[in-house]
Write an enzyme that holds these catalytic residues in place. Structure first.
Site, PDB file in Angstrom:
ATOM      1  N   ASN A   7      -3.549   4.016  15.693  1.00 16.46           N
ATOM      2  CA  ASN A   7      -3.131   5.054  14.204  1.00 16.46           C
ATOM      3  C   ASN A   7      -3.032   5.605  14.140  1.00 16.46           C
ATOM      4  O   ASN A   7      -3.760   6.473  13.763  1.00 16.46           O
ATOM      5  CB  ASN A   7      -3.572   3.331  12.930  1.00 16.46           C
ATOM      6  CG  ASN A   7      -2.124   4.045  11.121  1.00 16.46           C
ATOM      7  OD1 ASN A   7      -1.474   4.704  11.461  1.00 16.46           O
ATOM      8  ND2 ASN A   7      -3.061   3.031  10.279  1.00 16.46           N
ATOM      9  N   HIS A 179       4.624  -2.312   4.698  1.00 14.12           N
ATOM     10  CA  HIS A 179       3.391  -2.976   5.006  1.00 14.12           C
ATOM     11  C   HIS A 179       3.525  -4.773   5.936  1.00 14.12           C
ATOM     12  O   HIS A 179       2.436  -5.449   5.408  1.00 14.12           O
ATOM     13  CB  HIS A 179       3.144  -2.980   3.170  1.00 14.12           C
ATOM     14  CG  HIS A 179       2.608  -2.170   2.884  1.00 14.12           C
ATOM     15  ND1 HIS A 179       2.564  -1.486   1.486  1.00 14.12           N
ATOM     16  CD2 HIS A 179       1.383  -1.392   3.461  1.00 14.12           C
ATOM     17  CE1 HIS A 179       2.222  -0.505   1.718  1.00 14.12           C
ATOM     18  NE2 HIS A 179       1.805  -0.025   2.182  1.00 14.12           N
ATOM     19  N   ARG A 240       4.500   8.084  -5.158  1.00 16.85           N
ATOM     20  CA  ARG A 240       6.483   7.951  -5.510  1.00 16.85           C
ATOM     21  C   ARG A 240       6.999   6.976  -6.428  1.00 16.85           C
ATOM     22  O   ARG A 240       5.739   6.120  -7.024  1.00 16.85           O
ATOM     23  CB  ARG A 240       6.383   6.713  -4.727  1.00 16.85           C
ATOM     24  CG  ARG A 240       5.651   7.308  -2.856  1.00 16.85           C
ATOM     25  CD  ARG A 240       5.962   6.677  -2.001  1.00 16.85           C
ATOM     26  NE  ARG A 240       5.416   6.526  -0.235  1.00 16.85           N
ATOM     27  CZ  ARG A 240       4.956   5.381   0.191  1.00 16.85           C
ATOM     28  NH1 ARG A 240       4.518   4.763  -0.356  1.00 16.85           N
ATOM     29  NH2 ARG A 240       3.661   6.675   0.825  1.00 16.85           N
TER      30      ARG A 240
END
Ligand code: ADP
Length: 397
Positions: A7, A179, A240
Site C-alpha cells: 500500500n 473504503h 475533513r
C-alpha cells in the site's frame, strides 16, 4: 502461496507478507519518509518492531529494502525472493473502469494512468509502487485492488449528482465511494458471524476511523455510500468537513481570500472534528477533553454522532429495512461509547443493544440483545487480508 500486499502513499509504503496457507501474516512493516531521508520499521511475525534507518530516495529503493529485509537471515522470513508468488496492491481510484480487482498488464496500467486525474494525490504513488515491484520482482504477477471497485454496483440514482448531466458525461463527476475493500470485508465477516448467507442480508457498514464512511449493502452489493467524487463528502471526519452546503466554498474563498489550494486545505485538513473542537483530529484526545468539560470537544463528538445517525436512518430507508449495523475501523472497533451513542434512538427499529457485550475493543462481537430484530456488530477490518485473498483468487485463475 506467499503473497506480498503493498500500500503505497506519496512518502510511505506499507507491506504485509501473507502465507495464504492459513492466512498467516509472516511479516509486516512500513517504510516512511521516502524521498526525505527514510526509515523502515519491520516486524517479523509477532516479534518486536525493528527500526532500520536508510537512505530511501524513491519507491523502487523502498521495495528493494523491503525485499532484502524479508530475505534477511535474521529479520527475514523467506529463503529466496522467488517464494513471493504474487503482489497485491491497494489502488485508491479505479474510476468506472474497474468493478473488481484485476491482474495488472499494460492496458490496466494505461487505464490507471487515466484515473490519475480523479485521484491526483493517491493514484500516482500507487502506480509508482506497481512499477517499482515490476522492476524489483520481474515476472511476478501483480494484482490491483481498488477502494472504489466495491461501490460500482451502486444504481445511477445513488451515484448521479444533481448537476447538469454533462458534468458526468464530460468530466466523470459522480459518486465513486471509497473504503470499498473494508466495507466488503466486514459485510462478509458479519454474515459469517451471523451464520447467514450475505445474499439474504441488508447491512449498514460504518467504517469510522480518521477517514470515515458508511455503506448500504443489499445482498452483498453496495447500493449507496457516503463518500462521493472524493473522500471529502459524507460524515464529519478527523480533519475533513464531510457534507456542507457547496455555497460555503465560494463564500469562504471570498471572505478569507483563499485560492483553490487554500480552500482545499481548509476543507480537507483543518475541518472535521479537529476544526470544531480546536483540540485534535484524534478521537481519543477529543473524548478525554470532552470528559474534562471541554464544550467544543463535546460538540465535535455530538456533531459526528448526529451525522452517523442520519446516514444510518437514511440507509435504512434506502434498503427498506436493516438486518445488521456493523462498526469497524479505529473508532468503530475501539469506542463502545461512540457505538452506544450512535445506536441510541434506533429502538423503534427493534434494535436492542447489550451494553455489557458492547464493552469490547478490537474484537468481533454481536452486541445486540438476544431477540433484537436488528443485529449490532463490531467487526475489525482487515483490508490487507482482503487484498491478499483477491490477489490469490485472481492469480489462481
Ligand atoms: P485511518 O486508517 O483512517 O487513519 P483508523 O481506522 O486507524 O484511521 O482510526 C483512527 C481513529 O480511531 C483515531 O481518531 C483514533 O483516535 C480512533 N481510535 C483508535 N483507538 C481508539 C480508542 N480506543 N478509543 C477511541 N478512539 C480510538
Amino acid at each position: 502461496m506467499k503473497i506480498l500486499v503493498v500500500n503505497c502513499g506519496s512518502s510511505s509504503l506499507k507491506y504485509q507478507l501473507f502465507d495464504m496457507n492459513g492466512e498467516q501474516v509472516l511479516a509486516k512493516g512500513i517504510v516512511e519518509r521516502i524521498g526525505i531521508d527514510g526509515v523502515l520499521v519491520h516486524q517479523k511475525g509477532e516479534g518486536d518492531k525493528v527500526k532500520i534507518p536508510n537512505n530511501i530516495p524513491n519507491h523502487k529503493v523502498a521495495i528493494e529494502l523491503v525485499i532484502n529485509t524479508l530475505t534477511d537471515k535474521e529479520l527475514g522470513v523467506l529463503q529466496d525472493i522467488t517464494e513471493i508468488e504474487a503482489v497485491g496492491h491497494r489502488v485508491v481510484h479505479g474510476g468506472e473502469a474497474f468493478s473488481q480487482s484485476v491482474l495488472i498488464d499494460d492496458s490496466v496500467m494505461a487505464t490507471l494512468n487515466k484515473c490519475i486525474e480523479l485521484a491526483p494525490l493517491h493514484n500516482p504513488p500507487n502506480i509508482m509502487g506497481i512499477e517499482a515491484c515490476a522492476q524489483v520482482l520481474p515476472g511476478v504477477k501483480q494484482v490491483a485492488v481498488f477502494d472504489t471497485a466495491f461501490h460500482q454496483t451502486m444504481p445511477k440514482k445513488s451515484f448521479i449528482y444533481s448537476l447538469p448531466y454533462e458534468a458526468y458525461e464530460k468530466y466523470s463527476i459522480r459518486r465513486y465511494g471509497f473504503h470499498g475493500t473494508s466495507h466488503k470485508y466486514v459485510a462478509q465477516q458479519a454474515a459469517n458471524l451471523l451464520g447467514k448467507d450475505l445474499k439474504d442480508l441488508k447491512i449498514i457498514t460504518c467504517h469510522l476511523g480518521n477517514g470515515a464512511s458508511i455503506t448500504a449493502i443489499d445482498g452483498g452489493k453496495s447500493v449507496d455510500t457516503s463518500m462521493g467524487f472524493t473522500p471529502l463528502e459524507g460524515l464529519t471526519m478527523g480533519t475533513r468537513c464531510g457534507d456542507i452546503d457547496p455555497a460555503i466554498v465560494f463564500y469562504l474563498m471570498k471572505k478569507m481570500d483563499l485560492d483553490f489550494d487554500g480552500i482545499n486545505d481548509y476543507l480537507n485538513k483543518k475541518s472535521g472534528v479537529l476544526g470544531i473542537s480546536g483540540v485534535s483530529s484524534d478521537f481519543r484526545d477529543i473524548e478525554s477533553a470532552a470528559a474534562e468539560g471541554n464544550e467544543r470537544a463535546q460538540l465535535a463528538l455530538d456533531v459526528f454522532i448526529h451525522k452517523v445517525k442520519k446516514y444510518i436512518g437514511a440507509y435504512t430507508a434506502v434498503l427498506g429495512g436493516v438486518d445488521a449495523i456493523v462498526f469497524t475501523a479505529g473508532l468503530g472497533e475501539n469506542s463502545p461509547e461512540t457505538r452506544e451513542a450512535v445506536l441510541k434512538g434506533f429502538e423503534y427499529l427493534g434494535l436492542e443493544i447489550d451494553t455489557e457485550k458492547n464493552k469490547v475493543r478490537g474484537k468481533a462481537v454481536n452486541f445486540s440483545k438476544e431477540g433484537s430484530k436488528v443485529q449490532a456488530l463490531v467487526i475489525p477490518t482487515n483490508e490487507e487480508l482482503m487484498i491478499a485473498r483477491d490477489t490469490q483468487a485472481i492469480v489462481k485463475k
